[in-house]
Design an enzyme around this catalytic site. Sequence first.
Site, mmCIF file in Angstrom:
data_model
loop_
_atom_site.group_PDB
_atom_site.id
_atom_site.type_symbol
_atom_site.label_atom_id
_atom_site.label_comp_id
_atom_site.label_asym_id
_atom_site.label_seq_id
_atom_site.Cartn_x
_atom_site.Cartn_y
_atom_site.Cartn_z
ATOM 1 C CB SER A 70 -0.950 0.016 1.204
ATOM 2 O OG SER A 70 -0.226 -0.088 2.417
ATOM 3 N N GLY A 107 -2.057 -4.455 0.995
ATOM 4 C CA GLY A 107 -2.246 -5.676 1.767
ATOM 5 C C GLY A 107 -1.292 -6.793 1.458
ATOM 6 C CG ASN A 138 0.910 -5.683 4.646
ATOM 7 O OD1 ASN A 138 0.166 -5.046 5.371
ATOM 8 N ND2 ASN A 138 1.165 -5.322 3.399
ATOM 9 C CG ASP A 219 -4.378 5.211 8.111
ATOM 10 O OD1 ASP A 219 -3.470 6.051 8.284
ATOM 11 O OD2 ASP A 219 -4.487 4.548 7.065
ATOM 12 C CG HIS A 222 -1.503 3.963 4.496
ATOM 13 N ND1 HIS A 222 -2.388 3.315 5.321
ATOM 14 C CD2 HIS A 222 -0.932 3.021 3.712
ATOM 15 C CE1 HIS A 222 -2.363 2.025 5.037
ATOM 16 N NE2 HIS A 222 -1.494 1.822 4.077
#
Length: 245
Positions: A70, A107, A138, A219, A222
Site C-alpha cells: 500500500s 495488503g 504486512n 489512520d 499511511h
Amino acid sequence: MEQARPTLRRTLTFIAALSLAGCGSEQPIPGGATQAAADHAAGQMAGQEGTTPAAAPTGPVRRILAFGDSLFAGYNVPKDQSYPAELERALRADGIDAQVTNAGVSGDTSAAGRQRFAFTLKSMQYKPDLLILELGGNDLLRGLSPEQTRANLAAMIEAAQAQDIPVLLMGLAAPANFGGDYVSAFNAVYPSLAKQYDIPLIANWVSSVEARPELRQQDRIHPTEEGIDLLVASTSDRVEAALAR
C-alpha cells in the site's frame, strides 16, 4: 479494502501498523504511474502559462518497476500522488527520462508479492532498468517469521537478477514493542539481503515521516500527499544512484 481501525494503539509505529488498512484486492496497473504523471504535468503546464517550464528530460528512457504494497499503491490518495508517480516527476525534474510503473498492491505480504512477481515481469512490455522492491511491512504486523520474509524477498531478488534487472531494496524496521528477539531478526533481514546480493539498500525508508503525525493520514499509518512528497525528497537521490549503478 479493509480500513484501519481507529483504536489502533498510539504506541505502534507507522511501520508496524502499515498493513491494517491494506487487505484489498487492488491490482497493479502497468504504466499507471507514468500516465498519471503525464496527465498531472499537462495540467500543471496548462495552469502555469507565462512561467518558465522545467527543462525536458534528456538521455535514454529509464524504466523503473515499483513493486510493493500500500505504500506504493497510494492508499487513500489520488493515483497521480502515489510514491511511484511522485518519484517519476522528481526524476524527470532532475533531467532523467523516467517511466515508473506502479505495481503496488495494498495488503500484500512478501509471500503474496512473490506469487505475482513473475507474472508482473512477464506482463511488462519492456524489461525494467531498475526494480524497487518494497515489501515486508504486512509480514511484520502479522508477526510472520522474519526467515519467511527473507526467503520471499530473496526469491524475488534472484528472479530479477536472473534477468539482469538491477534491484534497489527498500528496508523497514520493527518497533521495540515487538520484543528483542523478533526485532533483531526482522531488522537484520534487509541489510543481510543487500550484502548477500550486492544491491543498494535504503534502510527504513519511511523514517522521515514516522515522527511527523501531521504527515500521516487519520489512520496514523499511511502518509498524506505531503508525506509522500517528503518520502520522495528523501529517497530520490538514492534511486538516481541505483539507476547510475
